[in-house]
Every structure is written in structure tokens, then in C-alpha cells.
Write an enzyme that holds these catalytic residues in place. Structure first.
Site, short mmCIF file in Angstrom:
data_model
loop_
_atom_site.label_atom_id
_atom_site.label_comp_id
_atom_site.label_asym_id
_atom_site.label_seq_id
_atom_site.Cartn_x
_atom_site.Cartn_y
_atom_site.Cartn_z
N ASN A 110 0.82 -1.20 0.00
CA ASN A 110 0.00 0.00 0.00
C ASN A 110 0.86 1.26 0.00
O ASN A 110 1.73 1.43 -0.84
CB ASN A 110 -1.01 -0.03 1.15
CG ASN A 110 -2.41 -0.30 0.66
OD1 ASN A 110 -2.87 0.33 -0.28
ND2 ASN A 110 -3.11 -1.23 1.27
N ASP A 160 -3.58 1.98 5.06
CA ASP A 160 -3.75 1.86 3.62
C ASP A 160 -2.79 2.84 2.92
O ASP A 160 -1.59 2.72 3.06
CB ASP A 160 -5.22 2.11 3.26
CG ASP A 160 -5.64 1.44 1.96
OD1 ASP A 160 -4.95 1.62 0.95
OD2 ASP A 160 -6.69 0.76 1.95
#
Length: 253
Positions: A110, A160
Site C-alpha cells: 500500500n 492503507d
């Protein structure tokens, strides 16, 4: 792929028959996209797509988040469609040197970003629940000395995407917890920004003064009862966070 100009309000879509994990502006005005199994260049005028390189990862995987460094290289990672541990990787791609696999044994690759002096690269493998830091050599693109930078406690969401502001702070999107956190350059939690959607995926800076934080969210994997309570899930949000951040680095063609 959605193209939106906040100043003019112009908004259009370019349709693909493949999943897009990341997109980066290129120095010739095109856009580099990371599709499930390849990197490709998109001409924004005629919407043609030209494959640059196939990703050697086989079936059951796709590319995910990616950004360019200050030398114009693309850094982009992968994940398994079933989220199987350790099947993903982190890649580095440049026009001059092609594609290199930099890290293996990644689960969900990510967020990626760099410190203000360019000497540290930040990286998130989501299921490790932390932001890692590497020593970074801009000249060669080599990374070394991996170490934990900040740990995301279980229950606070899955880390994320990330963005680094002009003061060196690191903003991290938290999937499943409707929030973005800002960590100081020393790794201390300084601020939590609430978002009206549970699944926060990424953030980046923009606007004329660079103080607008654009925040992407997702509606996938959201139970129906929760989706009904957050109808804006899947939207892009923007807010003035009082701190500016740099524009996206451009891929060097």
C-alpha cells in the site's frame, strides 16, 4: 479512470476492462497506470493505452498502490486477490532501467512516500499494521535498513495509503475505521481526522496552495446495514488541513 479538475469542474472517465491499482502523471502529459498485470501509458487526448511492461506475477494477483519518487521512477506493489499472506511484492520501474522486484513476501502493498530530505522512504504492507521506514538512495533507487516507524494498534483500522506533508508529517488512511491519522516526522501520533465513510483508502495534497487533502474511500466490502448509514461511501472528499503538501511526483518518460 476518473479525471477531475477541481478548478474548472471538468470531470470525465476513461473506461478500462481491467482493474486500476494506481495512476501517476507522466512528463509527456500522459498518465502511467498500474493495471492488474501490467503497467501502461494512457494518452489523455485519444484515450489510447500502450503497454510498457508485463508484471511477472501470474494469476490471482493484481497491482495496488503506487507513486513516483523525485527521480521519476514508479514504485508500485501487488497483492493476492484472496489476500493470501506473502504473495505480493513491491516493484520499481523506470524508463531507463525497466522493472525490478524490490521486496518480496508482501501481503497487501500500500502507501509509499518520502521524507522531506529524500533520505527516508515510508512504506505500508497493510497486514503488518505499521508504517516502515527505509534508508533511500535517490541516485540509485536502492532501499536498505528497514525498520518500524509507527505501529497501528489493532482495532484502529488497517493502514492503507499515505501522504507526506511539507512539514514532514505522514498522513495515513485507515481502512475500516473512518479516519486518517497524522504522524510527526518522529513517528508520534499528532492528529486524527474523521471521514464520513468507514473504508478510507488513500490521501494526497492538492489545490492552489497545496493545503487541500483529497481523500478516497471505498464502498466495497461494506455490509449493507453499514452502507445504508454512510451513503457517501466510495466518494472522494476534500478538506483544508491547515498544512500544505507537495504535488504528485511525475514519471520520467
Amino acid at each position: 479512470m476518473q479525471l477531475f479538475d477541481p478548478a474548472s469542474g471538468d470531470d470525465r472517465s476513461i473506461l478500462f476492462d481491467d482493474r486500476i491499482g494506481a495512476a501517476a502523471p507522466a512528463s509527456d502529459g500522459a498518465v502511467l497506470v498500474a493495471l492488474a498485470g501490467r503497467l501502461a501509458m494512457v494518452d489523455l487526448d485519444d484515450e489510447s493505452v500502450r503497454t510498457l511492461v508485463e508484471i511477472p506475477h501470474g494469476e490471482g494477483l493484481r497491482m495496488n498502490d503506487g507513486v513516483c519518487d523525485a527521480a521519476g521512477r514508479l514504485w508500485v506493489g501487488s497483492l493476492a486477490l484472496d489476500y493470501a499472506p506473502g504473495r505480493g511484492a513491491l516493484y520499481r520501474y523506470s524508463s531507463a532501467e525497466g522493472l525490478d522486484r524490490v521486496l518480496e513476501d508482501v501481503t497487501i502493498s500500500n502507501g509509499i512516500g518520502w521524507s522531506l530530505d529524500g533520505g527516508t522512504m515510508y512504506y505500508i504492507d497493510s497486514m503488518a499494521y505499521r508504517i516502515d521506514a527505509f534508508d533511500f538512495d535517490l541516485g540509485t533507487g536502492e532501499i536498505s535498513e528497514r525498520r518500524p516507524f509507527a505501529v497501528i494498534e489493532r482495532g484502529a483500522g488497517i493502514p492503507d495509503g499515505l501522504a507526506v506533508d511539507d512539514e514532514g508529517g505522514i498522513w495515513v488512511a485507515l481502512w475500516g475505521r473512518a479516519a486518517i491519522r497524522r504522524y510527526s516526522p518522529e513517528g508520534e501520533l499528532e492528529r486524527v481526522l474523521d471521514v464520513p465513510a468507514d473504508n478510507v483508502t488513500a490521501c494526497c495534497f492538492g489545490g492552489e496552495d497545496g493545503r487541500s487533502l483529497y481523500i478516497t474511500t471505498a464502498s466495497v466490502e461494506l455490509p449493507a446495514e453499514r452502507h445504508s448509514r454512510q451513503p457517501l461511501a466510495g466518494s472522494v472528499f476534500v478538506t483544508d488541513v491547515g498544512i500544505s503538501g507537495p504535488p504528485a511526483q511525475v514519471f520520467a518518460v
